[in-house]
Design a protein around this motif. Sequence first.
Motif, mmCIF file in Angstrom:
data_model
loop_
_atom_site.group_PDB
_atom_site.id
_atom_site.type_symbol
_atom_site.label_atom_id
_atom_site.label_comp_id
_atom_site.label_asym_id
_atom_site.label_seq_id
_atom_site.Cartn_x
_atom_site.Cartn_y
_atom_site.Cartn_z
ATOM 1 N N VAL A 35 45.358 -9.513 8.843
ATOM 2 C CA VAL A 35 46.083 -9.411 10.116
ATOM 3 C C VAL A 35 47.460 -10.056 9.992
ATOM 4 O O VAL A 35 48.461 -9.492 10.437
ATOM 5 N N LEU A 39 50.928 -7.952 10.379
ATOM 6 C CA LEU A 39 51.936 -8.290 11.388
ATOM 7 C C LEU A 39 53.276 -8.618 10.745
ATOM 8 O O LEU A 39 54.336 -8.241 11.272
ATOM 9 N N PRO A 49 51.086 -1.859 11.763
ATOM 10 C CA PRO A 49 50.020 -2.766 11.310
ATOM 11 C C PRO A 49 48.697 -2.053 11.026
ATOM 12 O O PRO A 49 47.968 -2.439 10.108
ATOM 13 N N LEU A 53 46.417 -2.202 7.703
ATOM 14 C CA LEU A 53 45.013 -2.615 7.749
ATOM 15 C C LEU A 53 44.062 -1.526 7.254
ATOM 16 O O LEU A 53 42.921 -1.821 6.913
ATOM 17 N N TYR A 69 40.443 -1.709 8.258
ATOM 18 C CA TYR A 69 40.326 -1.634 9.720
ATOM 19 C C TYR A 69 39.130 -0.787 10.151
ATOM 20 O O TYR A 69 38.372 -1.186 11.034
ATOM 21 N N TYR A 76 38.796 -6.163 14.467
ATOM 22 C CA TYR A 76 40.236 -6.187 14.197
ATOM 23 C C TYR A 76 41.033 -6.094 15.494
ATOM 24 O O TYR A 76 41.999 -6.834 15.689
ATOM 25 N N ASP A 77 40.646 -5.195 16.390
ATOM 26 C CA ASP A 77 41.363 -5.057 17.667
ATOM 27 C C ASP A 77 41.324 -6.358 18.453
ATOM 28 O O ASP A 77 42.343 -6.807 18.985
ATOM 29 N N LEU A 80 43.525 -9.034 16.641
ATOM 30 C CA LEU A 80 44.946 -8.763 16.862
ATOM 31 C C LEU A 80 45.370 -9.151 18.270
ATOM 32 O O LEU A 80 46.400 -9.798 18.464
ATOM 33 N N GLU A 81 44.577 -8.769 19.241
ATOM 34 C CA GLU A 81 44.893 -9.113 20.638
ATOM 35 C C GLU A 81 44.925 -10.632 20.808
ATOM 36 O O GLU A 81 45.829 -11.175 21.441
ATOM 37 N N LEU A 84 48.016 -12.198 18.915
ATOM 38 C CA LEU A 84 49.280 -11.891 19.591
ATOM 39 C C LEU A 84 49.392 -12.534 20.969
ATOM 40 O O LEU A 84 50.486 -12.590 21.532
ATOM 41 N N TRP A 89 51.467 -18.206 16.786
ATOM 42 C CA TRP A 89 50.381 -17.909 15.846
ATOM 43 C C TRP A 89 50.767 -18.204 14.399
ATOM 44 O O TRP A 89 49.910 -18.566 13.599
#
Length: 121
Positions: A35, A39, A49, A53, A69, A76-77, A80-81, A84, A89
């Motif tokens: 990740v 990014l 991204p 992935l 992914y 992964y979703d 990432l959420e 971000l 981060w």
Amino acid sequence: MEFIEDDELLENAKDYFRKAEFPLVYPAKSMAVAVIYALLLEEHYAINPFDSLRDLDLFLGQDPYFHVYDAHPDEYDALLEWVLSHDNWKEMGWAPKTCEYFRLECTKAGLEEVMEKMQCA
């Protein structure tokens, strides 16, 4: 090195950002690093991204614990959420070390620095 089941994957991947402590847990560590690289590839080179992935060669085949992914899209979703949602981060947990490895491996300035050090060795 520790290994986990899928149901612990997301929380252990978040731990990579929450704290810079051992043990590192696989494959969660690999997911977190993927990740970060995805990014940073987007930031530096405008690469989507999700394309990164999904790339089996994201780590040039050197990470046997990396899963693309499509193997864990929900995790992964969610990761990432979550990542971000933190403006800082890049400063969390192990992320600074991983960002520095990215810089050395994937940027012109970093590669020049590595080559310069190798010539001195």
